[in-house]
Write an enzyme that holds these catalytic residues in place. Structure first.
Site, PDB file in Angstrom:
ATOM      1  N   GLN A  10     -10.344  -2.646   2.406  1.00 39.12           N
ATOM      2  CA  GLN A  10      -9.812  -3.392   3.557  1.00 39.12           C
ATOM      3  C   GLN A  10      -9.732  -2.529   4.809  1.00 39.12           C
ATOM      4  O   GLN A  10      -9.302  -2.988   5.862  1.00 39.12           O
ATOM      5  CB  GLN A  10      -8.450  -4.017   3.240  1.00 39.12           C
ATOM      6  CG  GLN A  10      -7.290  -3.047   3.214  1.00 39.12           C
ATOM      7  CD  GLN A  10      -5.990  -3.744   2.826  1.00 39.12           C
ATOM      8  OE1 GLN A  10      -5.840  -4.202   1.699  1.00 39.12           O
ATOM      9  NE2 GLN A  10      -5.060  -3.853   3.762  1.00 39.12           N
ATOM     10  N   MET A  68       0.842  -1.198   0.000  1.00 37.81           N
ATOM     11  CA  MET A  68       0.000   0.000   0.000  1.00 37.81           C
ATOM     12  C   MET A  68       0.884   1.258   0.000  1.00 37.81           C
ATOM     13  O   MET A  68       0.400   2.350   0.317  1.00 37.81           O
ATOM     14  CB  MET A  68      -0.937  -0.004   1.198  1.00 37.81           C
ATOM     15  CG  MET A  68      -1.907  -1.180   1.154  1.00 37.81           C
ATOM     16  SD  MET A  68      -3.430  -0.898   2.052  1.00 37.81           S
ATOM     17  CE  MET A  68      -2.792  -0.717   3.694  1.00 37.81           C
ATOM     18  N   GLY A  69       2.151   1.077  -0.332  1.00 43.28           N
ATOM     19  CA  GLY A  69       3.034   2.241  -0.476  1.00 43.28           C
ATOM     20  C   GLY A  69       3.542   2.800   0.838  1.00 43.28           C
ATOM     21  O   GLY A  69       3.460   2.155   1.879  1.00 43.28           O
ATOM     22  N   LYS A  80       5.216  -9.733   9.316  1.00 45.17           N
ATOM     23  CA  LYS A  80       4.679  -8.631  10.131  1.00 45.17           C
ATOM     24  C   LYS A  80       3.160  -8.761  10.218  1.00 45.17           C
ATOM     25  O   LYS A  80       2.554  -8.545  11.263  1.00 45.17           O
ATOM     26  CB  LYS A  80       5.076  -7.301   9.487  1.00 45.17           C
ATOM     27  CG  LYS A  80       4.244  -6.099   9.886  1.00 45.17           C
ATOM     28  CD  LYS A  80       4.734  -5.536  11.172  1.00 45.17           C
ATOM     29  CE  LYS A  80       4.093  -4.253  11.611  1.00 45.17           C
ATOM     30  NZ  LYS A  80       2.851  -3.846  11.056  1.00 45.17           N
ATOM     31  N   GLY A 135      11.084  -2.681   5.319  1.00 46.80           N
ATOM     32  CA  GLY A 135      10.301  -3.923   5.372  1.00 46.80           C
ATOM     33  C   GLY A 135       9.782  -4.286   3.989  1.00 46.80           C
ATOM     34  O   GLY A 135       9.933  -5.429   3.533  1.00 46.80           O
ATOM     35  N   HIS A 136       9.186  -3.309   3.293  1.00 45.97           N
ATOM     36  CA  HIS A 136       8.711  -3.561   1.925  1.00 45.97           C
ATOM     37  C   HIS A 136       9.891  -3.905   1.006  1.00 45.97           C
ATOM     38  O   HIS A 136       9.820  -4.822   0.195  1.00 45.97           O
ATOM     39  CB  HIS A 136       8.028  -2.312   1.348  1.00 45.97           C
ATOM     40  CG  HIS A 136       6.818  -1.859   2.092  1.00 45.97           C
ATOM     41  ND1 HIS A 136       6.775  -0.673   2.782  1.00 45.97           N
ATOM     42  CD2 HIS A 136       5.585  -2.418   2.246  1.00 45.97           C
ATOM     43  CE1 HIS A 136       5.575  -0.514   3.319  1.00 45.97           C
ATOM     44  NE2 HIS A 136       4.833  -1.557   3.019  1.00 45.97           N
TER      45      HIS A 136
HETATM   46  P1  AMP Z   1       1.457  -2.873   3.518  1.00 49.52           P
HETATM   47  O1  AMP Z   1       2.007  -1.828   2.607  1.00 49.52           O
HETATM   48  O2  AMP Z   1       1.441  -2.475   4.947  1.00 49.52           O
HETATM   49  O3  AMP Z   1       0.159  -3.456   3.027  1.00 49.52           O
HETATM   50  O4  AMP Z   1       2.508  -4.073   3.458  1.00 49.52           O
HETATM   51  C1  AMP Z   1       2.859  -4.680   2.241  1.00 49.52           C
HETATM   52  C2  AMP Z   1       3.666  -5.923   2.530  1.00 49.52           C
HETATM   53  O5  AMP Z   1       4.832  -5.561   3.262  1.00 49.52           O
HETATM   54  C3  AMP Z   1       2.910  -6.946   3.394  1.00 49.52           C
HETATM   55  O6  AMP Z   1       3.209  -8.244   2.924  1.00 49.52           O
HETATM   56  C4  AMP Z   1       3.485  -6.700   4.765  1.00 49.52           C
HETATM   57  O7  AMP Z   1       3.412  -7.832   5.608  1.00 49.52           O
HETATM   58  C5  AMP Z   1       4.926  -6.364   4.420  1.00 49.52           C
HETATM   59  N1  AMP Z   1       5.556  -5.627   5.510  1.00 49.52           N
HETATM   60  C6  AMP Z   1       5.105  -4.495   6.109  1.00 49.52           C
HETATM   61  N2  AMP Z   1       5.925  -4.136   7.118  1.00 49.52           N
HETATM   62  C7  AMP Z   1       6.905  -5.074   7.168  1.00 49.52           C
HETATM   63  C8  AMP Z   1       8.037  -5.279   8.011  1.00 49.52           C
HETATM   64  N3  AMP Z   1       8.331  -4.446   8.998  1.00 49.52           N
HETATM   65  N4  AMP Z   1       8.824  -6.356   7.759  1.00 49.52           N
HETATM   66  C9  AMP Z   1       8.523  -7.214   6.761  1.00 49.52           C
HETATM   67  N5  AMP Z   1       7.479  -7.079   5.936  1.00 49.52           N
HETATM   68  C10 AMP Z   1       6.675  -6.031   6.138  1.00 49.52           C
END
Ligand code: AMP
Length: 282
Positions: free
Chosen positions: A61, A30-31, A149, A36-37
């Site tokens: 969501q 989601m940017g 995460k 982590g991303h």
């Molecule tokens: P989001 O942008 O929050 O929807 O996350 C996109 C992807 O990045 C999802 O698969 C999350 O689980 C992963 N993600 C977000 N934060 C972390 C993190 N700190 N470590 C590893 N993966 C992450």
């Protein structure tokens, strides 16, 4: 890096890639990207010939309109970060492109969606599943990368792939943390300086739970101790602390016979909802 807003444009590019017998790795996000991303993108760069990252803040969501409105968005910075790391394709569709018609799909994920996040965020996982299925249909990847995460989300995605019998290998990736232990999250940007300092409490409590388990305490004793700590810390409002089996996500009564237990926390720090989890075998 190629950037596509349209499904058609992306698909015609990826059709050519497939004709060259190249594999496609996919990282949905989601940017407001952070390390982590990027760690997921790096895994994909290692595992597949061509890496597609999507950035789409998925309205269906969010069970809280204010959370959606306040969700941080930094598409230019994100694009630059992806370019620098060597990502091949960014897919950044509009809401209309993704949802030309109203969504009516309802999934049944059984108990996976009734515990923890599922209990506190009604409709959330259905919205996640709908967007991920739509993105999978569009990108048709060989591999897709998700972070631990969002451990429960990862379990839901594995089930989604199973329900639809999709030929996609789902790869779960380690949680990336700040130096002080806070799990990286786009929402961390909304923390004030003081809240950012308080935020390390979550990881400390997870580590405490882990060391209690190693010292032979039962799941129930650990639950009570962690909940008490949160009651005494007025900065936080705990939604749940749980110790569950990693596969079923159901709470466990004993570490005996459990091959892979995890501890899970969701808590509000001010208005910001933070989640984290850790492997916790005794
Ligand atoms: P989001 O942008 O929050 O929807 O996350 C996109 C992807 O990045 C999802 O698969 C999350 O689980 C992963 N993600 C977000 N934060 C972390 C993190 N700190 N470590 C590893 N993966 C992450």
């Amino acid at each position: 890096m190629r950037v596509f807003q349209s499904i058609k444009g992306l698909q015609s590019f990826l059709d050519d890639i497939r004709k060259q017998n190249k594999t496609i790795g996919f990282v949905p996000t989601m940017g407001t990207l952070h390390q982590g991303h990027l760690s997921l993108v790096e895994e994909s760069l290692k595992g597949a010939d061509v890496t597609v990252c999507s950035i789409f803040v998925n309205p269906i969501q969010f069970n809280n309109k204010e959370d959606l409105d306040k969700y941080p968005r930094f598409i230019e910075k994100d694009t630059k970060m992806l370019e620098e790391i060597g990502c091949h394709v960014l897919f950044n569709p509009s809401v209309d492109e993704m949802y030309p018609e109203e969504v009516s799909t309802r999934y049944d994920f059984g108990e996976l969606e009734t515990v923890m996040e599922g209990a506190f965020r009604p409709g959330h996982f259905n919205g996640v599943a709908v967007v991920v299925k739509r993105l999978f249909d569009i990108v048709d990847p060989d591999y897709a990368y998700f972070g631990e995460k969002d451990f429960q989300q990862l379990a839901i995605i594995r089930k989604l792939v199973d329900i639809h019998k999709l030929p996609i290998k789902i790869i779960g990736c380690d949680i990336i943390r700040e130096e002080d232990g806070l799990a990286m999250s786009s929402r961390n940007l909304r923390l004030t300086e003081a809240q950012r300092q308080h935020s390390t409490f979550i990881y400390k409590e997870l580590m405490k739970a882990k060391s209690m388990a190693i010292n032979g305490e039962s799941p129930d004793v650990i639950r009570s101790s962690i909940k008490k700590d949160f009651e005494e810390n007025t900065n936080f409002k705990l939604e749940y602390f749980e110790i569950s089996e990693a596969l079923t996500l159901l709470p466990i009564e004993s570490f005996q016979g459990s091959s892979s237990a995890r501890a899970f926390i969701a808590a509000f720090l001010g208005e910001i909802r933070l989640i984290d989890n850790i492997e916790i075998n005794s």
